[in-house]
Design a protein around this motif. Structure first.
Motif, PDB file in Angstrom:
ATOM      1  N   ILE A  45      -5.171   1.669   5.164  1.00 47.42           N
ATOM      2  CA  ILE A  45      -3.601   1.907   5.337  1.00 47.42           C
ATOM      3  C   ILE A  45      -3.119   0.657   5.424  1.00 47.42           C
ATOM      4  O   ILE A  45      -3.464  -0.118   6.414  1.00 47.42           O
ATOM      5  N   ASP A  50       1.881   1.127   0.366  1.00 47.69           N
ATOM      6  CA  ASP A  50       2.956   1.951  -0.244  1.00 47.69           C
ATOM      7  C   ASP A  50       3.766   1.006  -1.289  1.00 47.69           C
ATOM      8  O   ASP A  50       4.137   1.912  -1.930  1.00 47.69           O
ATOM      9  N   TYR A  71      -1.548  10.355  -4.122  1.00 45.92           N
ATOM     10  CA  TYR A  71      -1.607   9.210  -3.047  1.00 45.92           C
ATOM     11  C   TYR A  71      -1.731   9.906  -1.737  1.00 45.92           C
ATOM     12  O   TYR A  71      -0.603  10.646  -1.536  1.00 45.92           O
ATOM     13  N   LYS A  73      -3.261  10.011   2.471  1.00 50.28           N
ATOM     14  CA  LYS A  73      -3.617   9.242   3.622  1.00 50.28           C
ATOM     15  C   LYS A  73      -4.342   9.881   4.346  1.00 50.28           C
ATOM     16  O   LYS A  73      -4.033  10.990   4.963  1.00 50.28           O
ATOM     17  N   GLU A  75      -4.860   9.454   8.227  1.00 50.53           N
ATOM     18  CA  GLU A  75      -4.391   8.594   9.324  1.00 50.53           C
ATOM     19  C   GLU A  75      -5.643   8.556  10.336  1.00 50.53           C
ATOM     20  O   GLU A  75      -5.748   7.384  10.992  1.00 50.53           O
ATOM     21  N   GLN A  80      -6.481   5.187   3.092  1.00 52.96           N
ATOM     22  CA  GLN A  80      -5.511   5.766   2.142  1.00 52.96           C
ATOM     23  C   GLN A  80      -6.361   5.886   0.794  1.00 52.96           C
ATOM     24  O   GLN A  80      -7.078   5.084   0.509  1.00 52.96           O
TER      25      GLN A  80
END
Length: 267
Positions: A45, A50, A71, A73, A75, A80
């Motif tokens: 990430i 982004d 798209y 993610k 965490e 990602q």
């Protein structure tokens, strides 16, 4: 097997049961899975990812680029997942095109002019030289530069003493900028051709408003090293990379070309 990999549920539902291969082309640390109709890119990430997705969505209908399918993610894992459509065509460093330098340079020039035709008035990303030099300084100060991967003349007796010396030179010799829409890594593997015309542009992480000479410089270097065998196993002795300038209809500004090749040594 795909079922043994941990994907977000949305991604898993879209690719379940599909065959894939792993693509390790390029310098990225990302894991790339190639399906018949999709490409799945998995990496750590980062804010830059982004920005990539935002740019890809903005470019839909403007340029032949992959479409963002999903798209997501994770965490907890710090990863990602970008699922996008797969662009068809051969890389422009394919032997067919490298064996036809005039045809290849004409196609590359057309692709570059198409990039320049994009209206940048509402482009969501503008990359300044301050931005690039700031990132370069971070990389130098944190010992992230692989000098063994540099041009033979960049460092050493006939070049700069070390990456910091190069960075300081870059900071003190900034060129005048000519802003256009830029790919940011306009190298042959990122330009796909099919049926004698551009079919797609990939690896879009550095796209945005930037200096036109950045793409010219990186394309020239890519042509040169794909022709001389530095990148790839074959030497194309009759390939003159300066045909690119003729096809593009510009006189090479060697100061700017060399500047951006040197800047790229720090990335």
């Amino acid at each position: 097997m795909l079922e043994n990999l941990k994907f977000p549920e949305k991604i898993k539902a879209l690719v379940a049961g599909k065959n894939y291969t792993c693509d390790d082309m390029g310098k990225s640390q990302a894991k790339v899975l190639m399906f018949n109709d999709y490409v799945l890119k998995i990496e750590k990430i980062a804010k830059k990812n982004d920005e990539l997705v935002k740019m890809m969505r903005w470019l839909e209908g403007k340029l032949p680029v992959p479409k963002v399918i999903a798209y997501e993610k994770d965490e907890a894992a710090g990863l990602q997942f970008l699922l996008m459509s797969r662009v068809t065509g051969k890389m422009s460093c394919d032997d067919y095109y490298m064996s036809r330098p005039k045809e290849l340079c004409k196609l590359l020039a057309q692709a570059l002019k198409l990039l320049w035709s994009v209206d940048i008035s509402d482009c969501p990303r503008c990359i300044t030289l301050d931005d690039e030099l700031k990132e370069a300084r971070f990389r130098v100060e944190n010992n992230l530069i692989d000098v063994s991967d540099a041009e033979l003349t960049t460092f050493g007796p006939d070049g700069f003493e070390n990456p910091m010396a190069l960075l300081e030179w870059l900071e003190n010799n900034r060129p005048e900028r000519e802003p256009v829409f830029s790919h940011g890594d306009f190298c042959l593997p990122n330009i796909l051709i099919e049926d004698g015309k551009l079919s797609g542009l990939i690896d879009l992480g550095d796209t945005g408003v930037n200096d036109k000479w950045l793409d010219i410089a990186l394309c020239y270097r890519s042509l040169k090293h794909n022709a001389d065998g530095t990148w790839g196993k074959k030497i194309y002795q009759d390939f003159n990379p300066e045909l690119f300038f003729e096809a593009l209809g510009v006189e090479p500004d060697w100061d700017k070309i060399n500047y951006y090749i040197l800047l790229d040594e720090l990335f």
